[in-house]
Design a protein around this motif. Structure first.
Motif: not given
Ligand code: AMP
Ligand code: ZN
Length: 113
Positions: A37-52
């Motif tokens: 169980h691994v979390q993969i994240i962008p370093r950029k702060h994006i709150a949710t998929t709705l903010d892409l």
């Protein structure tokens, strides 16, 4: 910014990092729901998929690529694994920094709860 995953990305909060580059960080989930169980994240702060936005297309592709590589490295790729992005309350999102859950190493029920 008071964001847990931004702090992990900036090394201000400890995490077991399994991959990182200039754009992406992957680390072990603190409360694993499966052997992998691994979390993969962008370093950029994006709150949710709705903010892409269109400018995020490339990093979204990259987190999927990183997830697939980690799945191969862990030996869970052939058996199968799940990639999940929870969005907002009904889906159970608790950390408001976009993250891709890589869950594998056991049989997973469908539909999810
Ligand atoms: P979600 O419910 O989709 O927002 O998922 C948040 C995930 O972050 C959960 O699986 C948590 O166990 C995980 N998590 C919370 N705090 C930490 C932390 N400090 N390090 C690693 N994973 C965390
Ligand atoms: Zn953040």
């Amino acid at each position: 910014m008071d964001c847990l995953f931004c702090k992990i990305s900036a090394n201000e909060i400890p995490a077991t990092v399994v991959f990182e580059n200039e754009r992406v960080v992957a680390f072990e989930d603190i409360h694993p729901q499966a052997p992998t169980h691994v979390q993969i994240i962008p370093r950029k702060h994006i709150a949710t998929t709705l903010d892409l936005g269109p400018e995020d297309r490339s990093v979204v592709g990259e987190i999927f690529e990183v997830a697939a590589q980690i799945a191969r490295d862990r030996g869970v790729a052939d058996d199968g694994f799940r990639l999940v992005v929870n969005t907002n309350t009904a889906a159970g999102q608790t950390v408001y920094h976009l993250h891709l859950h890589l869950i594998g190493g056991r049989s997973l029920g469908w539909p999810p709860g």
